[in-house]
Structure formats: structure tokens, C-alpha cells
Design a protein around this motif. Structure first.
Motif, PDB file in Angstrom:
ATOM      1  N   VAL A 534       0.856  -1.189   0.000  1.00  0.00           N
ATOM      2  CA  VAL A 534       0.000   0.000   0.000  1.00  0.00           C
ATOM      3  C   VAL A 534       0.890   1.235   0.000  1.00  0.00           C
ATOM      4  O   VAL A 534       1.618   1.495   0.966  1.00  0.00           O
ATOM      5  N   ASP A 535       0.855   2.010  -1.085  1.00  0.00           N
ATOM      6  CA  ASP A 535       1.627   3.254  -1.175  1.00  0.00           C
ATOM      7  C   ASP A 535       1.053   4.076  -2.307  1.00  0.00           C
ATOM      8  O   ASP A 535       0.689   3.533  -3.353  1.00  0.00           O
ATOM      9  N   ASP A 536       0.951   5.405  -2.107  1.00  0.00           N
ATOM     10  CA  ASP A 536       0.401   6.247  -3.157  1.00  0.00           C
ATOM     11  C   ASP A 536       1.438   6.603  -4.217  1.00  0.00           C
ATOM     12  O   ASP A 536       1.093   7.200  -5.241  1.00  0.00           O
ATOM     13  N   GLU A 537       2.719   6.251  -4.002  1.00  0.00           N
ATOM     14  CA  GLU A 537       3.755   6.465  -5.001  1.00  0.00           C
ATOM     15  C   GLU A 537       3.859   5.222  -5.885  1.00  0.00           C
ATOM     16  O   GLU A 537       4.276   4.155  -5.432  1.00  0.00           O
ATOM     17  N   GLU A 538       3.480   5.379  -7.167  1.00  0.00           N
ATOM     18  CA  GLU A 538       3.467   4.225  -8.068  1.00  0.00           C
ATOM     19  C   GLU A 538       4.856   3.631  -8.247  1.00  0.00           C
ATOM     20  O   GLU A 538       5.011   2.398  -8.317  1.00  0.00           O
ATOM     21  N   ALA A 539       5.900   4.480  -8.277  1.00  0.00           N
ATOM     22  CA  ALA A 539       7.264   3.981  -8.481  1.00  0.00           C
ATOM     23  C   ALA A 539       7.693   3.089  -7.322  1.00  0.00           C
ATOM     24  O   ALA A 539       8.339   2.048  -7.521  1.00  0.00           O
ATOM     25  N   ILE A 540       7.318   3.484  -6.109  1.00  0.00           N
ATOM     26  CA  ILE A 540       7.693   2.682  -4.944  1.00  0.00           C
ATOM     27  C   ILE A 540       6.958   1.348  -4.966  1.00  0.00           C
ATOM     28  O   ILE A 540       7.541   0.294  -4.712  1.00  0.00           O
TER      29      ILE A 540
END
Length: 646
Positions: A534-540
Motif C-alpha cells: 500500500v503506497d500512493d507512489e506508483e514507483a515505490i
């Protein structure tokens, strides 16, 4: 006018009357001559019976009363009314005066006055006390009425004004004739009356014995003034009879306070802008350097791959990783200054840590600086983040090196120290045992004004581009987060000593440093485990999913808290959730984890965040929870995941 006598003195009472000494009791003829005399009369007036019998009773009156005809009027009134009660000054035999309370009663026989019974009591002391009280009250009233700096008024139990002084008229512009009989709530603002504050003031004064407050009040002309108010209840024999109200106009002081607050805000804004300027001057320079290294390395890698040339790629990759590591170090310094970095506290043997980093420090400070240690044997253990402590010592040694441009010496010392009483207060520490770790140099030293600001964020005496001003503030933040303090001792030209005071750990022995499990370890027992990222940064998300998939894990993705909860409900097979703390949606990462464990009680959680502290994460998740700070290396991520999924 014929009437029966209301008073009779039987002969049987004569002996009793003679024994009375507190009252002068004697008889007068119809014309006022004394015809009997008791012991009390002799004591009070000073005349013996032989001296006074036959004398006229006006002898006891003052000259002014005799001239005014008061004795004759007394006999006339007693004759007509049957009785006279009076008070006044009377004379003793020696000419001294006393205050007499007198009863004169007519004695009748066959409807005719045959004489008078006279009873006199000496009330001089009581009269003097009463006069003194009246005079005191008069003077107090005059004093209150003449006070002009305070509005002093009296209220009845319901809050209506009963009197008013000159100060009240000056401050509120109401004259006594205008305001007496009005309710004191007339002085309140409309908004305060709507809130019922006047009634609350009376209730508070009645309940607590006094009510004190400050606030805006209204003058007769509608203008407002800032009032300091005292309201005291007045009681008589336990019964509330009113309130005393004292009001002072503090409008000028209030305006000065508001102006001072505005000045403070302006100063704070100026200091903040100065800090931002220092940040952009030093920190931005360093970030631009590392970003140039990263961008340049990646560009070369891309061009080499496009040309089919794979030789030397590892060198460019290493350069990019090194630059990224320096950028991570800058963000860690910022977080340390803000006291928000996540500390991995372990029991640490400080002497061993210093000895192990000795070679690194010596290489860093260079050959012109002599490095030595003075370490106390049997040093107490400390529970702290050993990496942060190592970084703090290295930073102090670098600062020491920079203070000795022509070379010098650095000494790293440790000592066990009991700090209590005044020393503890001076250091703002609790009484107790501490380990002092100090770095001493022979450099240029610091002036007092520099020491006062040395721990401030972004403060540096170095030229722009040669320092961010975060090193000492990071050290100060680390020490405080660890329960200790950092202090500087220095004089210009005399070198400097920076000391970290860290609390003693009295528990278990220092933790052994266990090697991280190798990447090549067997993952068969974990292969196929389902993980939600779960993360809002797609790259991460992409990087984490890619590396976990390479090691046999089944990965699901969510980009906000709402979608994460939906995914967990739809996939109860999820064994581990990797989540950022700050998430879009109605919940943060911690709240998502708490909600998820209501229906997946065995869910493991790995918080991955670039801005976290224990207060945000909390201590309520138990052994199935870990925290991993951004930026992180992928091997550390895999080791954490493997451990949680074991």
C-alpha cells in the motif's frame, strides 16, 4: 391627665436596688430633686448619698443641655407620656463626661404625679466603639468614593448596583444617578450577555468566594475597554447580602500586549525566512550535487545500454547509489533536527562502538589531525540507536577537523557520571546515572553568541555551500530523543568540547550484533505467501512488487486506505501488509492496520515511511509489526519481509 402609675417600687425591693452597681437607680420629686440614691448611682456619678439628696437632677446635665432646657423638657415628657428614654452626655462629680442611656418613668398616686423613677447606665465604652465604627465607615466611604483609578461599586444579591464611586464614573462614564438601580450586566458586551456570562460571574463568586476575570466591557458611550474584574460576595451571619465589585481599566496594557504579540509574530516570521534562506543556500547546494550524480549516472547507464555496451555499468550504478545515500543522509539530518526520525534503540557498548569506528574517523579527518581516545573501563551500557550515535560522533569529529584548518588533535572520551541536584537542573536532566561521550579539539573555539545558536537548525558559520547547519541540530535531536542532552563548552582560541549525556541502561547486557541473513537463504517455506503493498507512489509500489515477486511472493497493490481495506476483505489470504504511514483516503497507515486486524487478527504489518516516529506508529501492534524508514535498500526490505513471513 389622670392615669395609673405604670411603675411601683415596693419597700421590699429597696435592698435589691441598693445592691445593683451597674445601673444608677434613684428617685426624683415631682420637681426633679433627688430623694433616693443607690450604690450604682454613687459608682457611676461619683456623688455620695449625703452629697446628692435634695439636689436637682439637672446637676448631671452638661451646661449646653441645661441652657437648652433639656432637663425640664425631660420631666414634662415623662409626666405627659409616663416614660422617657434618651441618650446623651452626662456629668460626674469630678466634671468628667460619660455617655448615659436613661429611662425616666413617672410615678402616679390617685392620678397625680408624685415623683419619678430614674435609671441611668454608663455606655461610654460602647458609645466610643460605635462612634469609632461610624467614623471608620465614614472615612472608608470617603476613601472609596475618592478613588479614581478603580471602579468600585456594590451590588445587591441579584446584581443590581446599590452605590457607585468616582472611579466607576470616570471609567464607565455612568454617573451614580444614572446607574444605581441598574443591573451590572449593562457593562457587558452583547455577545457576553448572550452567553450568560454575568449570571455565571455571580454564581462563581457565590460558590468560590471570589470571581476574577478579564475581558471587554462597555462604557456608557458604547466604546469598549479591557477590564480586570474582582467580584467578592458579602455575607452577614452567613446570609448573602450583596457583592463588592472592583474593576480596573487595562486597555492600554492589553493593546501593548497585542502589539508585542504582533511584534513576536513578525520576528518569528523573519527568523523563519532566515532559516529558509540558510536552508536553500546550504541544503539545496548539497541536494543539487547528489541529484547531478544520480541523474548523470542514470543517463550514462541508459546510453550505454542503448549502444549495447555493458562494460563499466557497475561503476555508474555504484556512483548513483552513493549519491542517493548522501541524499538520504541529508533527509535524516532534517528528521533528526525535527526529532522525528525513527530510532532503532538497542543496548549499546559505547566503548566498543568508538574503537570499531576509529579507523573510519581517522581516515575522514585526515593525517594532519591526531585522533586519540580516553575511554573509561567498565563503562555503563546505554540503550540508543547505535547508528545514530556513530553518526553523531563522526559529525563531531568532522566539525572538530574543520575548526583546525592547520591540524591539531581530537580526543574522544567516555565517563560514567552521576548527575543530580543543581547539575541536573542546569543540564535539564532528571537525577540519575549517565554516560558522557565527549569530543574535544584544539581548534579555534567558539564565542558565547555562537554557542548560544550552535544547536539551532540551519545555523552555520561556514560559507554557503560548505555546510547545511544541520549537523549539531541532528546531534542535539538524537540526544534528546534518547533521553539525554548535548552541551558545548568552548572559548575563542581554546578549542571546544561537545558532550553527549545519555542515560544509563540498567537492564540486560549489550545486544550482540547478528549478521543479516544472506540473500541466498532458502525461501521455500515463504514462497507463495500473499503480500499487500500500500503506497500512493506508483514507483515505490512497482519496485517493492518487482523485488518481492522475484523472491516468490504473491503481491497485491493498493494506492489509498479505502482500496486497501477493500482488498484485504476480498483477500483474507493476505499474510503481510506493507504500508506507508501517510496515505490518501479516510485513514492513515496505522488506522488501516488497526481496522484490518479486526477481521484479520494474524495480519503482519511492515510500515515503510520517510517521516515517522513512535507516536505516529504507536506501541500497540506487538511482535508482528516492523518499521522501515525510507529510503531503504532492497536487501533490507527482503530481510524484513522474510522475517515477518517466517
Amino acid at each position: 391627665m389622670a392615669r395609673e402609675s405604670p411603675v411601683e417600687i415596693p419597700n421590699l425591693h429597696e435592698l435589691l436596688i441598693q445592691e445593683v452597681v451597674d445601673y444608677a437607680i434613684y428617685m426624683l420629686s415631682p420637681t426633679g430633686e433627688v430623694i433616693s440614691w443607690n450604690t450604682g448611682a454613687e459608682r457611676i456619678k461619683g456623688y455620695s448619698e449625703a452629697e446628692i439628696l435634695g439636689a436637682h437632677f439637672s446637676l448631671f446635665y452638661t451646661d449646653e443641655d441645661r441652657i437648652a432646657g433639656i432637663p425640664a423638657r425631660a420631666l414634662k415628657t415623662a409626666t405627659e407620656s409616663g416614660r422617657l428614654a434618651a441618650e446623651g452626655w452626662r456629668l460626674r462629680r469630678d466634671g468628667s463626661r460619660f455617655w448615659a442611656v436613661v429611662v425616666l418613668a413617672a410615678i402616679y398616686k390617685d392620678g397625680e404625679v408624685v415623683g419619678f423613677a430614674k435609671i441611668t447606665r454608663d455606655m461610654t465604652e460602647q458609645h466610643a466603639a460605635q462612634v469609632a465604627a461610624l467614623e471608620s465607615e465614614r472615612r472608608f466611604r470617603l476613601l472609596i468614593e475618592s478613588v479614581t483609578d478603580y471602579a468600585i461599586c456594590m451590588l445587591d444579591p441579584a446584581g443590581y448596583v446599590t452605590n457607585w464611586n468616582a472611579g466607576a464614573e470616570r471609567i464607565t462614564l455612568y454617573r451614580s444617578a444614572d446607574i444605581v438601580g441598574c443591573h451590572f450586566s449593562d457593562f457587558y458586551t452583547d455577545e457576553d450577555r448572550q452567553l450568560g456570562l454575568p449570571a455565571l460571574a455571580l454564581l462563581a463568586a457565590r460558590t468560590d468566594g471570589r470571581y476574577a476575570t478579564e475581558g471587554w466591557r462597555v462604557r456608557r458611550d458604547g466604546s469598549r475597554f479591557w477590564a480586570n474584574v474582582l467580584l467578592d460576595p458579602i455575607q452577614d451571619s452567613g446570609v448573602l447580602v450583596g457583592f463588592a465589585k472592583i474593576t480596573r481599566d487595562l486597555t492600554e496594557r492589553r493593546e501593548a500586549q497585542l502589539q508585542l504579540e504582533a511584534s513576536r509574530q513578525q520576528l518569528f516570521q523573519a527568523q523563519k525566512m532566515e532559516a529558509v534562506g540558510q536552508l536553500t543556500g546550504g541544503l539545496a547546494h548539497d541536494f543539487n550535487n547528489v541529484l547531478t550524480g544520480i541523474i548523470g549516472s542514470l543517463t550514462l547507464i541508459e546510453s550505454r545500454i542503448a549502444a549495447g555496451r555493458y562494460d563499466g555499468l557497475s561503476r555508474y550504478i555504484a556512483a548513483a547509489q552513493g549519491a542517493a545515500g548522501r541524499a538520504a543522509g541529508l533527509t535524516h539530518r532534517l528528521l533528526a533536527f525535527a526529532r522525528r526520525q525513527t530510532l532503532d534503540a538497542k543496548v549499546t557498548a559505547i566503548n566498543d562502538l568508538i574503537l570499531n569506528m576509529g579507523e573510519l574517523v581517522q581516515q575522514t579527518v585526515g593525517s594532519r589531525v591526531t585522533l586519540s581516545t580516553d575511554l573509561t573501563p567498565n563503562l555503563w551500557a546505554v540503550r540508543c540507536d547505535s547508528n545514530q550515535l556513530e553518526s553523531a560522533i563522526l559529525n563531531l569529529c568532522l566539525n572538530a577537523r574543520d575548526a583546525m584548518p592547520s591540524g591539531g588533535s581530537i580526543v574522544i572520551r567516555t565517563i560514567n557520571q552521576r548527575i543530580a541536584d543543581r547539575a541536573a537542573r542546569d543540564l535539564r536532566l532528571a537525577d540519575g546515572d549517565y554516560i558522557a561521550v565527549s569530543v574535544t579539539d584544539t581548534g579555534t573555539g567558539m564565542a558565547p553568541e555562537v554557542i548560544a545558536r550552535a544547536f539551532d537548525p540551519f545555523f552555520t558559520t561556514k560559507p554557503i555551500g560548505q555546510g547545511t547547519g544541520l549537523g549539531l541540530s541532528m546531534i542535539h535531536g538524537f540526544a534528546e530523543q534518547s533521553g539525554g542532552r548535548a552541551r558545548i563548552a568552548s572559548e575563542p582560541g581554546q578549542g571546544a568540547t561537545v558532550t553527549l549525556y545519555l542515560p544509563r541502561h540498567s537492564g540486560e547486557a549489550p545486544d550482540e550484533t547478528l549478521p543479516e541473513p544472506e540473500f541466498e537463504a532458502s525461501y521455500e517455506s515463504r514462497r507463495g505467501s500473499t503480500i499487500l503493498v500500500v503506497d500512493d507512489e506508483e514507483a515505490i509500489r512497482m519496485l517493492v512488487v518487482e523485488v518481492l515477486s522475484d523472491f516468490g511472493y504473491v503481491c497485491l497493490e493498493s494506492w489509498d486506505s479505502d482500496h486497501a481495506i477493500e482488498t484485504l476483505r476480498a483477500h483474507p489470504e493476505v499474510r503481510l501488509m506493507i504500508t506507508d504511514v501517510g496515505l490518501p483516503g479516510d485513514m492513515n497507515g496505522r488506522q488501516v492496520a488497526e481496522a484490518a486486524r479486526t477481521f484479520l487478527p494474524d495480519l503482519k504489518v511492515l510500515f515503510v515511511t520517510g517521516y515517522a516516529d513512535s507516536a505516529v506508529i504507536g506501541e500497540t501492534f506487538g511482535d508482528g509489526t516492523r518499521i522501515l524508514g525510507k529510503p531503504f535498500s532492497l536487501d533490507v526490505l527482503i530481510n524484513q519481509v522474510n522475517d515477518l513471513c517466517a
